[in-house]
Write an enzyme that holds these catalytic residues in place. Structure first.
Site: not given
Length: 380
Positions: A133, A158, A339, A363, A365
């Protein structure tokens, strides 16, 4: 369910029809086998490239198809409904071509027809092990040595690592912070560019990412894209578009889950009537379908802003956030509708549930998307 779409041209409608044919004829019959064996679908991507699907949003003069983003995203959505790993691969390839398309030299741009035609597959190398990030804090370094850069560092997560033919690599050519980051495009055969073992993933097993170690890799100065120090801006522009690609993948995955759950609920009987006849379950399906439609509308709204040349970064963050959270919620509910059968791999909802989680991470968080949106709201 057939989605009722408003497309800008007849050509776009034909293109989406071709995408559906490819999804049903080439992707759906092969996904389970590739996912079970963990085999990357390289030949399928070549097929999509030859069909013009890997350069959709780029100009025809560069070898693309000249389609608006709103059309390209709906093609991605269509592919994701059959095979998420392939849709994500298309999105990543489009992302990896972005630096050359927007900032490449004349010589570099001459390679675009081959890149966009899909004969060469790209990878986008921005994230690093110590932080994905915090892109401005990356530590991979490129030191000028005559007519080459000597590049050292490690890239992480990557997509296409070990399968790509070229890598768009973001590295530090200057001081700390975003102004010291540049973009280099390196061939896969570059000495010192070393893909590592693939990661073992919860989902997307046919397209696992891996680290790339750059061990004094020598990349020519002529492979610098844009100016030195201009790489961070290129990276962020690319991610704005890439977030829309992930939103489209999420919408396609979620729509497939809704369709499968609704079909199952109509066929499965309990207490003498179809599951769909029980109001509690019917309301659950209604909420699922509504959330997917809302995610699609948000995604297309952001895409149309981009197509109009207007700012769309914040709307892309909203679309990525909402669409991927929706995919996680809807696939969870689809498992519940089925279920016990939803928990076995005989039904695809088990795979979709596992795959949805990664879309909340890649791309940027979803916490980063919230940060982008909040900063825009509170900016003075």
């Amino acid at each position: 369910m057939t989605v009722d779409r408003i497309l800008p041209t007849e050509e776009a409608a034909e293109l989406l029809g071709l995408a559906r044919d490819l999804a049903q004829g080439e992707l759906a019959p092969r996904v389970d086998d590739h996912e079970q064996r963990g085999e990357f679908p390289r030949e399928i991507l070549r097929t999509l490239g030859r069909a013009g699907m890997l350069g959709l949003p780029y100009p025809e003069s560069d070898g693309g198809s000249g389609q608006p983003y709103e059309v390209y995203l709906q093609v991605l959505e269509t592919f994701a409904g059959s095979w998420l790993a392939v849709a994500e691969a298309v999105s990543v390839h489009v992302l990896s071509c972005f630096p050359i398309a927007v900032a490449g030299t004349g010589r570099q741009r001459k390679t675009l027809p081959e890149l966009l035609g899909g004969e060469l597959l790209g990878a986008y190398a921005l994230s690093e092990p110590q932080g994905g990030s915090d892109a401005a804090g990356l530590t991979t370094t490129a030191v000028r040595d005559g007519d080459e850069y000597r590049v050292t560092g490690t890239k992480a997560w990557i997509t296409h690592a070990g399968n790509a033919d070229f890598y768009s690599i973001f590295c530090r050519t200057g001081g700390p912070g975003p102004d010291g980051i540049s973009c280099l495009v390196a061939d896969a055969g570059t000495p010192g560019l070393l893909p590592q073992a693939p990661e073992r993933l919860m989902g997307l097993r046919s397209s696992p990412p891996a680290q790339i170690v750059l061990d004094d890799a020598r990349i020519g100065v002529d492979r610098l894209v844009g100016a030195e120090g201009g790489g961070f801006r290129i990276a962020m522009q690319a991610l704005d578009s890439g977030r829309l690609g992930i939103a489209a993948c999420a919408v396609g995955l979620a729509q497939a889950a809704v369709d499968h759950a609704a079909s199952y609920a109509k066929q499965r009987t309990q207490f003498g009537k179809p599951l769909a006849a029980f109001q509690g379950l019917g309301f659950l399906l209604a909420d699922m379908a509504t959330q997917v439609s809302a995610a699609r509308a948000l995604m297309l709204s952001a895409a149309r802003l981009k197509d109009a040349g207007r700012p769309f970064s914040v709307e892309a963050a909203k679309a990525k956030l909402f669409a991927t959270d929706t995919a996680m919620r809807v696939t969870t509910d689809a498992v519940q509708v089925l279920g016990g059968y939803g928990y076995v791999s005989d039904h695809p909802v088990e795979r979709w549930f596992r795959e949805a989680k990664v879309l909340q991470i890649v791309e940027g968080t979803n916490q980063i998307q919230r940060l982008v949106i909040a900063r825009d709201l509170t900016r003075s």
